[in-house]
Write a protein that holds these residues in place. Structure first.
Motif, PDB file in Angstrom:
ATOM      1  N   MET A  60       0.840  -1.196   0.000  1.00 54.64           N
ATOM      2  CA  MET A  60       0.000   0.000   0.000  1.00 54.64           C
ATOM      3  C   MET A  60       0.874   1.245   0.000  1.00 54.64           C
ATOM      4  O   MET A  60       1.884   1.302   0.700  1.00 54.64           O
ATOM      5  CB  MET A  60      -0.916   0.000   1.223  1.00 54.64           C
ATOM      6  CG  MET A  60      -1.893   1.162   1.276  1.00 54.64           C
ATOM      7  SD  MET A  60      -3.060   1.037   2.675  1.00 54.64           S
ATOM      8  CE  MET A  60      -4.090  -0.328   2.133  1.00 54.64           C
ATOM      9  N   LYS A  61       0.486   2.220  -0.781  1.00 56.77           N
ATOM     10  CA  LYS A  61       1.220   3.480  -0.801  1.00 56.77           C
ATOM     11  C   LYS A  61       1.099   4.163   0.556  1.00 56.77           C
ATOM     12  O   LYS A  61       0.046   4.105   1.202  1.00 56.77           O
ATOM     13  CB  LYS A  61       0.685   4.394  -1.901  1.00 56.77           C
ATOM     14  CG  LYS A  61       0.968   3.891  -3.308  1.00 56.77           C
ATOM     15  CD  LYS A  61       0.459   4.878  -4.356  1.00 56.77           C
ATOM     16  CE  LYS A  61       0.791   4.373  -5.752  1.00 56.77           C
ATOM     17  NZ  LYS A  61       0.306   5.315  -6.793  1.00 56.77           N
ATOM     18  N   GLN A  64      -1.845   6.219   1.451  1.00 60.46           N
ATOM     19  CA  GLN A  64      -3.133   5.544   1.594  1.00 60.46           C
ATOM     20  C   GLN A  64      -3.277   4.833   2.938  1.00 60.46           C
ATOM     21  O   GLN A  64      -4.311   4.228   3.209  1.00 60.46           O
ATOM     22  CB  GLN A  64      -3.315   4.531   0.462  1.00 60.46           C
ATOM     23  CG  GLN A  64      -3.372   5.163  -0.922  1.00 60.46           C
ATOM     24  CD  GLN A  64      -3.456   4.130  -2.031  1.00 60.46           C
ATOM     25  OE1 GLN A  64      -2.953   3.019  -1.882  1.00 60.46           O
ATOM     26  NE2 GLN A  64      -4.089   4.500  -3.129  1.00 60.46           N
ATOM     27  N   GLN A 144      -2.740  10.912  10.357  1.00 57.46           N
ATOM     28  CA  GLN A 144      -1.964  10.311   9.281  1.00 57.46           C
ATOM     29  C   GLN A 144      -0.576  10.940   9.162  1.00 57.46           C
ATOM     30  O   GLN A 144       0.423  10.240   8.962  1.00 57.46           O
ATOM     31  CB  GLN A 144      -2.700  10.428   7.947  1.00 57.46           C
ATOM     32  CG  GLN A 144      -1.995   9.671   6.827  1.00 57.46           C
ATOM     33  CD  GLN A 144      -2.614   9.914   5.480  1.00 57.46           C
ATOM     34  OE1 GLN A 144      -3.121  10.997   5.213  1.00 57.46           O
ATOM     35  NE2 GLN A 144      -2.588   8.911   4.614  1.00 57.46           N
ATOM     36  N   THR A 161       5.983   2.440  -0.509  1.00 56.10           N
ATOM     37  CA  THR A 161       4.911   1.519  -0.125  1.00 56.10           C
ATOM     38  C   THR A 161       5.347   0.694   1.081  1.00 56.10           C
ATOM     39  O   THR A 161       6.539   0.592   1.383  1.00 56.10           O
ATOM     40  CB  THR A 161       4.545   0.558  -1.273  1.00 56.10           C
ATOM     41  OG1 THR A 161       5.668  -0.291  -1.561  1.00 56.10           O
ATOM     42  CG2 THR A 161       4.144   1.329  -2.523  1.00 56.10           C
TER      43      THR A 161
END
Length: 265
Positions: A60-61, A64, A144, A161
């Motif tokens: 996953m990046k 994200q 985040q 990622t």
């Protein structure tokens, strides 16, 4: 191998021991094999991802990855939710470091969920190894931006990622242990006496999965109707009673089928 060893004759036992030693020697030729051997010898809590009801890892990046992501996973049961855990390759500078001394929560705002080496998964993480993957979850209310900074500080760089898994969790209603109600996690000694890590608390007073308190602090007080979120293979420990003695006995848990499914309906 262990089951076969118990049934075998003395000659066969010797052959099995010899075969096991040969396999250990072969493993020891690689650094990752040495890490796996050390994990298996030092910790009886090694399990597989299948036993933990975890999804396969997906890349996953970084942009994200949102701390505290919650997923409804009916495939694992009507009352099952999953938490997102992120895999971090342990950097060489932290090889041999104690999780307690590193103060992961205070410094990086995440907690260790599992340590993976050579396919074995340790869910009672105590010490890190540079050949291992540390799977972590971020504490309640981590933003985040803070999560991204923490990842960079821990790794020493910021990758594009990271591997992510969804880890299905079981729930246990604190009403089944009335002596816990009105006391915080530290006083209830759930981790010490039951050998269970509380990964989340679903408060009774809320009506949304987004209100789950991930990685609750030791001073979190348990209230009537609260549900503890734990690994599926730990649920039975809460039902049977303390692993280290104590007065609490085994119980017949009062389940409420479908409480999660009703919240997302």
């Amino acid at each position: 191998v262990c089951a076969e060893l118990a049934r075998a004759s003395e000659d066969r036992k010797e052959a099995i021991r010899s075969e096991a030693l040969d396999r250990v020697k072969e493993l020891s030729k690689a650094e990752t094999g040495c890490v796996l051997i050390k994990l298996l010898l030092s910790n009886t809590q090694a399990v597989s991802w299948d036993e933990l009801r975890a999804s396969d890892p997906t890349e996953m990046k970084i942009a994200q990855i949102f701390p505290g992501e919650t997923y409804y996973t009916p495939v694992a049961g009507a009352d099952s939710v999953s938490m997102q855990v992120v895999g971090l390759q342990v950097p060489a500078r932290l090889d041999g470091s104690s999780v307690y001394e590193l103060n992961l929560r205070g410094v990086y705002h995440f907690s260790a969920v599992a340590l993976e080496a050579g396919g074995a998964v340790d869910v009672r993480v105590q010490r890190l190894s540079s050949e291992s993957m540390l799977w972590v979850g971020f504490e309640f209310d981590t933003q985040q931006a803070q999560a991204i900074r923490s990842i960079q500080e821990f790794l020493g760089y910021l990758p594009e990622t990271l591997p992510v898994r969804q880890l299905a969790l079981a729930n246990f209603c604190v009403d089944d242990r009335p002596t816990w109600i009105g006391k915080d996690l530290m006083r209830n000694r759930i981790r010490n006496d039951y050998e269970v890590s509380i990964l989340g608390i679903y408060p009774a007073r809320t009506a949304s999965l987004n209100d789950i308190v991930w990685f609750p602090k030791p001073d979190q007080v348990l209230q009537t109707g609260d549900r503890l979120l734990v690994l599926h293979h730990d649920l039975q420990k809460l039902v049977l009673g303390p692993a280290t003695g104590g007065s609490a006995a085994a119980i017949a848990p009062k389940t409420e089928d479908g409480f999660v499914s009703r919240l997302v309906a």
